[in-house]
Design a protein around this motif. Structure first.
Motif, PDB file in Angstrom:
ATOM      1  N   THR A  14       2.509  14.609  13.649  1.00  0.00           N
ATOM      2  CA  THR A  14       2.215  15.291  12.390  1.00  0.00           C
ATOM      3  C   THR A  14       2.918  14.595  11.228  1.00  0.00           C
ATOM      4  O   THR A  14       4.145  14.501  11.201  1.00  0.00           O
ATOM      5  N   PRO A  15       2.147  14.117  10.253  1.00  0.00           N
ATOM      6  CA  PRO A  15       2.760  13.423   9.115  1.00  0.00           C
ATOM      7  C   PRO A  15       3.268  14.414   8.067  1.00  0.00           C
ATOM      8  O   PRO A  15       2.751  15.515   7.932  1.00  0.00           O
ATOM      9  N   THR A  16       4.296  13.982   7.314  1.00  0.00           N
ATOM     10  CA  THR A  16       4.757  14.780   6.183  1.00  0.00           C
ATOM     11  C   THR A  16       3.992  14.417   4.917  1.00  0.00           C
ATOM     12  O   THR A  16       3.890  15.228   4.011  1.00  0.00           O
ATOM     13  N   HIS A  17       3.488  13.194   4.847  1.00  0.00           N
ATOM     14  CA  HIS A  17       2.648  12.730   3.738  1.00  0.00           C
ATOM     15  C   HIS A  17       1.524  11.890   4.322  1.00  0.00           C
ATOM     16  O   HIS A  17       1.677  11.278   5.381  1.00  0.00           O
ATOM     17  N   HIS A  18       0.417  11.819   3.571  1.00  0.00           N
ATOM     18  CA  HIS A  18      -0.768  11.101   4.050  1.00  0.00           C
ATOM     19  C   HIS A  18      -1.499  10.528   2.838  1.00  0.00           C
ATOM     20  O   HIS A  18      -1.626  11.199   1.809  1.00  0.00           O
ATOM     21  N   LEU A  19      -1.967   9.295   2.947  1.00  0.00           N
ATOM     22  CA  LEU A  19      -2.743   8.672   1.875  1.00  0.00           C
ATOM     23  C   LEU A  19      -3.777   7.753   2.508  1.00  0.00           C
ATOM     24  O   LEU A  19      -3.455   6.983   3.419  1.00  0.00           O
ATOM     25  N   THR A  20      -5.017   7.823   2.028  1.00  0.00           N
ATOM     26  CA  THR A  20      -6.076   6.924   2.491  1.00  0.00           C
ATOM     27  C   THR A  20      -6.801   6.363   1.273  1.00  0.00           C
ATOM     28  O   THR A  20      -7.200   7.119   0.389  1.00  0.00           O
ATOM     29  N   LEU A  21      -6.961   5.037   1.237  1.00  0.00           N
ATOM     30  CA  LEU A  21      -7.687   4.357   0.165  1.00  0.00           C
ATOM     31  C   LEU A  21      -8.535   3.237   0.744  1.00  0.00           C
ATOM     32  O   LEU A  21      -8.202   2.668   1.784  1.00  0.00           O
ATOM     33  N   ALA A  30      -6.549  -7.267   0.179  1.00  0.00           N
ATOM     34  CA  ALA A  30      -5.437  -7.278   1.134  1.00  0.00           C
ATOM     35  C   ALA A  30      -4.093  -7.270   0.410  1.00  0.00           C
ATOM     36  O   ALA A  30      -3.165  -6.562   0.808  1.00  0.00           O
ATOM     37  N   ARG A  31      -3.991  -8.044  -0.664  1.00  0.00           N
ATOM     38  CA  ARG A  31      -2.750  -8.085  -1.444  1.00  0.00           C
ATOM     39  C   ARG A  31      -2.460  -6.726  -2.080  1.00  0.00           C
ATOM     40  O   ARG A  31      -1.327  -6.222  -2.042  1.00  0.00           O
ATOM     41  N   LEU A  32      -3.485  -6.079  -2.634  1.00  0.00           N
ATOM     42  CA  LEU A  32      -3.303  -4.759  -3.241  1.00  0.00           C
ATOM     43  C   LEU A  32      -2.900  -3.719  -2.201  1.00  0.00           C
ATOM     44  O   LEU A  32      -2.069  -2.844  -2.473  1.00  0.00           O
ATOM     45  N   ALA A  33      -3.463  -3.807  -0.999  1.00  0.00           N
ATOM     46  CA  ALA A  33      -3.101  -2.875   0.075  1.00  0.00           C
ATOM     47  C   ALA A  33      -1.619  -3.024   0.425  1.00  0.00           C
ATOM     48  O   ALA A  33      -0.904  -2.028   0.596  1.00  0.00           O
ATOM     49  N   ARG A  34      -1.153  -4.252   0.529  1.00  0.00           N
ATOM     50  CA  ARG A  34       0.265  -4.505   0.825  1.00  0.00           C
ATOM     51  C   ARG A  34       1.154  -3.925  -0.265  1.00  0.00           C
ATOM     52  O   ARG A  34       2.140  -3.226   0.012  1.00  0.00           O
ATOM     53  N   PHE A  79     -12.530  -2.300   3.557  1.00  0.00           N
ATOM     54  CA  PHE A  79     -11.659  -1.837   4.632  1.00  0.00           C
ATOM     55  C   PHE A  79     -10.859  -0.649   4.099  1.00  0.00           C
ATOM     56  O   PHE A  79     -10.713  -0.461   2.901  1.00  0.00           O
ATOM     57  N   ARG A  80     -10.354   0.146   5.011  1.00  0.00           N
ATOM     58  CA  ARG A  80      -9.632   1.360   4.645  1.00  0.00           C
ATOM     59  C   ARG A  80      -8.176   1.246   5.107  1.00  0.00           C
ATOM     60  O   ARG A  80      -7.908   0.838   6.236  1.00  0.00           O
ATOM     61  N   LEU A  81      -7.264   1.617   4.217  1.00  0.00           N
ATOM     62  CA  LEU A  81      -5.843   1.682   4.531  1.00  0.00           C
ATOM     63  C   LEU A  81      -5.431   3.142   4.552  1.00  0.00           C
ATOM     64  O   LEU A  81      -5.693   3.874   3.596  1.00  0.00           O
ATOM     65  N   THR A  82      -4.815   3.565   5.645  1.00  0.00           N
ATOM     66  CA  THR A  82      -4.265   4.910   5.744  1.00  0.00           C
ATOM     67  C   THR A  82      -2.776   4.793   6.022  1.00  0.00           C
ATOM     68  O   THR A  82      -2.361   4.029   6.898  1.00  0.00           O
ATOM     69  N   LEU A  83      -1.979   5.534   5.264  1.00  0.00           N
ATOM     70  CA  LEU A  83      -0.537   5.581   5.452  1.00  0.00           C
ATOM     71  C   LEU A  83      -0.161   7.007   5.826  1.00  0.00           C
ATOM     72  O   LEU A  83      -0.573   7.956   5.160  1.00  0.00           O
ATOM     73  N   VAL A  94      -5.306   0.345   9.497  1.00  0.00           N
ATOM     74  CA  VAL A  94      -6.305  -0.429   8.768  1.00  0.00           C
ATOM     75  C   VAL A  94      -7.597  -0.354   9.561  1.00  0.00           C
ATOM     76  O   VAL A  94      -7.639  -0.716  10.734  1.00  0.00           O
ATOM     77  N   THR A  95      -8.633   0.150   8.893  1.00  0.00           N
ATOM     78  CA  THR A  95      -9.934   0.337   9.524  1.00  0.00           C
ATOM     79  C   THR A  95     -10.918  -0.640   8.913  1.00  0.00           C
ATOM     80  O   THR A  95     -11.048  -0.718   7.691  1.00  0.00           O
ATOM     81  N   ASP A  96     -11.606  -1.394   9.776  1.00  0.00           N
ATOM     82  CA  ASP A  96     -12.599  -2.355   9.299  1.00  0.00           C
ATOM     83  C   ASP A  96     -13.960  -2.051   9.908  1.00  0.00           C
ATOM     84  O   ASP A  96     -14.117  -1.073  10.633  1.00  0.00           O
ATOM     85  N   THR A  97     -14.926  -2.898   9.609  1.00  0.00           N
ATOM     86  CA  THR A  97     -16.320  -2.630   9.962  1.00  0.00           C
ATOM     87  C   THR A  97     -16.834  -3.469  11.122  1.00  0.00           C
ATOM     88  O   THR A  97     -18.048  -3.641  11.269  1.00  0.00           O
ATOM     89  N   ARG A  98     -15.946  -3.977  11.947  1.00  0.00           N
ATOM     90  CA  ARG A  98     -16.362  -4.792  13.090  1.00  0.00           C
ATOM     91  C   ARG A  98     -15.753  -4.251  14.381  1.00  0.00           C
ATOM     92  O   ARG A  98     -14.834  -4.854  14.945  1.00  0.00           O
ATOM     93  N   PRO A  99     -16.279  -3.128  14.915  1.00  0.00           N
ATOM     94  CA  PRO A  99     -15.689  -2.553  16.126  1.00  0.00           C
ATOM     95  C   PRO A  99     -15.837  -3.436  17.357  1.00  0.00           C
ATOM     96  O   PRO A  99     -15.074  -3.285  18.316  1.00  0.00           O
ATOM     97  N   GLU A 100     -16.779  -4.355  17.333  1.00  0.00           N
ATOM     98  CA  GLU A 100     -16.972  -5.241  18.493  1.00  0.00           C
ATOM     99  C   GLU A 100     -15.916  -6.339  18.550  1.00  0.00           C
ATOM    100  O   GLU A 100     -15.764  -7.006  19.568  1.00  0.00           O
TER     101      GLU A 100
END
Length: 152
Positions: A14-21, A30-34, A79-83, A94-100
């Motif tokens: 269980t997280p105390t904070h959550h953010l997804t962008l 990628a640089r902005l996500a970092r 791609f999606r970044l969730t913290l 980090v979620t991307d669009t290539r599950p294979e």
């Protein structure tokens, strides 16, 4: 060293904070996500930017995001970044669009190799890491970075 954990162990505590962008699947994205991951860590925890946990979050986020851009993107897809701020760790997803395209086992590279060390770094710095394909369209690679400092 930690080994990747698959979906059954991938559920975060269980997280105390959550953010997804979402970010563009570009080097800039990628640089902005970092940068955002480190900024969010410092806001949530009060840790300074130059602390060991902040540097580790920057490194792990950079590796996961650059892998999503380089190996996991389709034209026009983000791609999606969730913290997730957990009790003793920051979980980076980090979620991307290539599950294979699941990650290969992290193995040592030859000294003259120009790529292929990213997951070795994630494995070395994260307490736990793993991946899962949650649906037919995406995969998520995650890592949990400890928040304790080691002397900074």
């Amino acid at each position: 060293m930690t080994q990747p954990h698959l979906a059954d162990e991938a559920q975060p505590r269980t997280p105390t904070h959550h953010l997804t962008l979402r970010f563009s699947s570009t080097r800039r994205g990628a640089r902005l996500a970092r940068q955002l991951a480190v900024q969010q860590l410092t806001e949530w925890t009060g840790l300074p930017y130059d602390s060991d946990p902040a540097r580790t979050v920057a490194l792990v986020t950079a590796e996961l995001a650059s892998n999503a851009v380089r190996h996991g993107s389709l034209p026009g897809r983000d791609f999606r970044l969730t913290l997730l701020h957990l009790r003793q760790a920051l979980r980076i997803e980090v979620t991307d669009t290539r599950p294979e395209r699941l990650p290969s086992p992290a193995t040592a590279q030859s000294a003259d190799a120009t790529s292929g060390r990213g997951l070795l770094l994630v494995q070395a710095y994260a307490d736990r890491w793993g991946y899962e394909a949650r649906d037919a369209y995406t995969k998520t690679i995650w890592a949990e970075v400890p928040l304790h400092t080691t002397g900074s």
